[in-house]
Design a protein around this motif. Structure first.
Motif, short mmCIF file in Angstrom:
data_model
loop_
_atom_site.label_atom_id
_atom_site.label_comp_id
_atom_site.label_asym_id
_atom_site.label_seq_id
_atom_site.Cartn_x
_atom_site.Cartn_y
_atom_site.Cartn_z
N GLY A 15 10.75 117.78 -14.91
CA GLY A 15 9.95 118.19 -16.03
C GLY A 15 10.22 119.59 -16.49
N THR A 16 11.23 120.22 -15.97
CA THR A 16 11.57 121.56 -16.44
C THR A 16 13.00 121.91 -16.08
N THR A 17 13.56 122.83 -16.83
CA THR A 17 14.84 123.41 -16.48
C THR A 17 14.77 124.90 -16.80
N ILE A 18 15.10 125.71 -15.81
CA ILE A 18 15.16 127.16 -15.94
C ILE A 18 16.56 127.58 -15.53
N LEU A 19 17.17 128.46 -16.33
CA LEU A 19 18.52 128.95 -16.05
C LEU A 19 18.55 130.46 -16.21
N GLY A 33 11.09 123.54 -23.06
CA GLY A 33 9.68 123.52 -23.38
C GLY A 33 8.94 122.24 -23.06
N GLN A 34 9.60 121.29 -22.40
CA GLN A 34 8.98 119.98 -22.19
C GLN A 34 8.04 119.96 -20.99
N VAL A 35 6.87 119.39 -21.19
CA VAL A 35 5.90 119.16 -20.12
C VAL A 35 5.65 117.67 -20.07
N THR A 36 5.80 117.08 -18.89
CA THR A 36 5.61 115.65 -18.74
C THR A 36 4.51 115.34 -17.74
N ALA A 37 3.91 114.19 -17.92
CA ALA A 37 2.98 113.62 -16.96
C ALA A 37 3.50 112.22 -16.69
N GLY A 38 4.12 112.06 -15.54
CA GLY A 38 4.78 110.79 -15.27
C GLY A 38 5.93 110.61 -16.24
N ASN A 39 5.91 109.50 -16.98
CA ASN A 39 6.98 109.25 -17.94
C ASN A 39 6.55 109.53 -19.39
N THR A 40 5.48 110.33 -19.55
CA THR A 40 4.97 110.65 -20.87
C THR A 40 5.19 112.13 -21.18
N THR A 45 6.73 122.30 -26.42
CA THR A 45 6.98 123.71 -26.74
C THR A 45 6.33 124.67 -25.75
N ALA A 46 6.24 124.30 -24.49
CA ALA A 46 5.66 125.19 -23.48
C ALA A 46 6.59 126.38 -23.24
N ARG A 47 6.00 127.52 -22.90
CA ARG A 47 6.77 128.73 -22.56
C ARG A 47 6.79 128.86 -21.04
N LYS A 48 7.93 128.59 -20.44
CA LYS A 48 8.07 128.65 -18.99
C LYS A 48 8.83 129.90 -18.54
N VAL A 49 9.18 130.72 -19.50
CA VAL A 49 9.87 131.99 -19.22
C VAL A 49 8.97 133.11 -19.70
N ARG A 50 8.80 134.12 -18.86
CA ARG A 50 7.90 135.23 -19.18
C ARG A 50 8.54 136.57 -18.80
#
Length: 186
Positions: A15-19, A33-40, A45-50
């Motif tokens: 559910g995420t990729t950070i490089l 920016g993808q956030v998943t719950a199971g296969n949904t 557009t989530a911000r996973k980098v700060r």
């Protein structure tokens, strides 16, 4: 960003990729920016980098959102206690992460970089500095890392160009990674 259930992902997260890429004096951290719950897909557009420490430290996170905020706050506190000493702040945080009863339950990984050093932090107490200046975590991490290594020595490709292209490769392959990127550069 949910817990992986036996699909063979070596990071344990999907559910995420950070490089993170360090090249020619530049440091770039990119995250999808993808956030998943199971296969949904729940959000794209989530911000996973700060940025932390008045913008001098870049971080990327693989794990649940609540865990991310808890760990960002802890890392920020350690950076305030040890200004300009990223390695020491990360080691102190890793000690807490491993020994604190509450933090020990957080299952996550973090890429943390400043102008001098790139580190991978885990809840098992690991603080690892890669030999090549490349860090990739999350379900698309292996694809992004492979692409970044293939692109690294191409003339004219700076750290940001490599990050964007490698994240695109990961997004094309990993169903838990999308093309909505957050890219931060030092």
């Amino acid at each position: 960003m949910d817990r992986q259930n036996g699909s063979g992902d070596p990071t344990g997260w999907r559910g995420t990729t950070i490089l993170a890429i360090r090249k020619d004096g530049d440091v770039v951290v990119a995250g999808d920016g993808q956030v998943t719950a199971g296969n949904t897909v729940m959000k794209g557009t989530a911000r996973k980098v700060r940025r932390l420490a008045q913008g001098s430290v870049l971080t990327g996170f693989a794990g649940s959102t609540a865990d991310a905020f808890a760990l960002y706050e802890r890392l920020e506190a350690k950076l305030e206690q040890h200004p300009g000493q990223l390695m020491r702040a990360c080691v102190e945080m890793a000690k807490d992460w491993r020994t604190d009863r509450y933090l020990r339950r957080l299952e996550a990984m973090m890429a943390v970089c400043d102008k001098d050093i790139s580190l991978l932090l885990t809840g098992t107490g690991d603080v690892l500095e890669p030999d090549d200046g490349l860090i990739a975590i999350g379900s698309g991490g292996p694809m992004a890392l492979s692409a970044a290594r293939a692109l690294y020595d191409i003339d004219g490709m700076d750290a940001e160009s490599i990050a964007r292209k490698a994240m695109g490769v990961a997004a094309d392959i990993c169903v838990y990674t999308n093309h909505s990127l957050t890219v931060e550069k030092l």
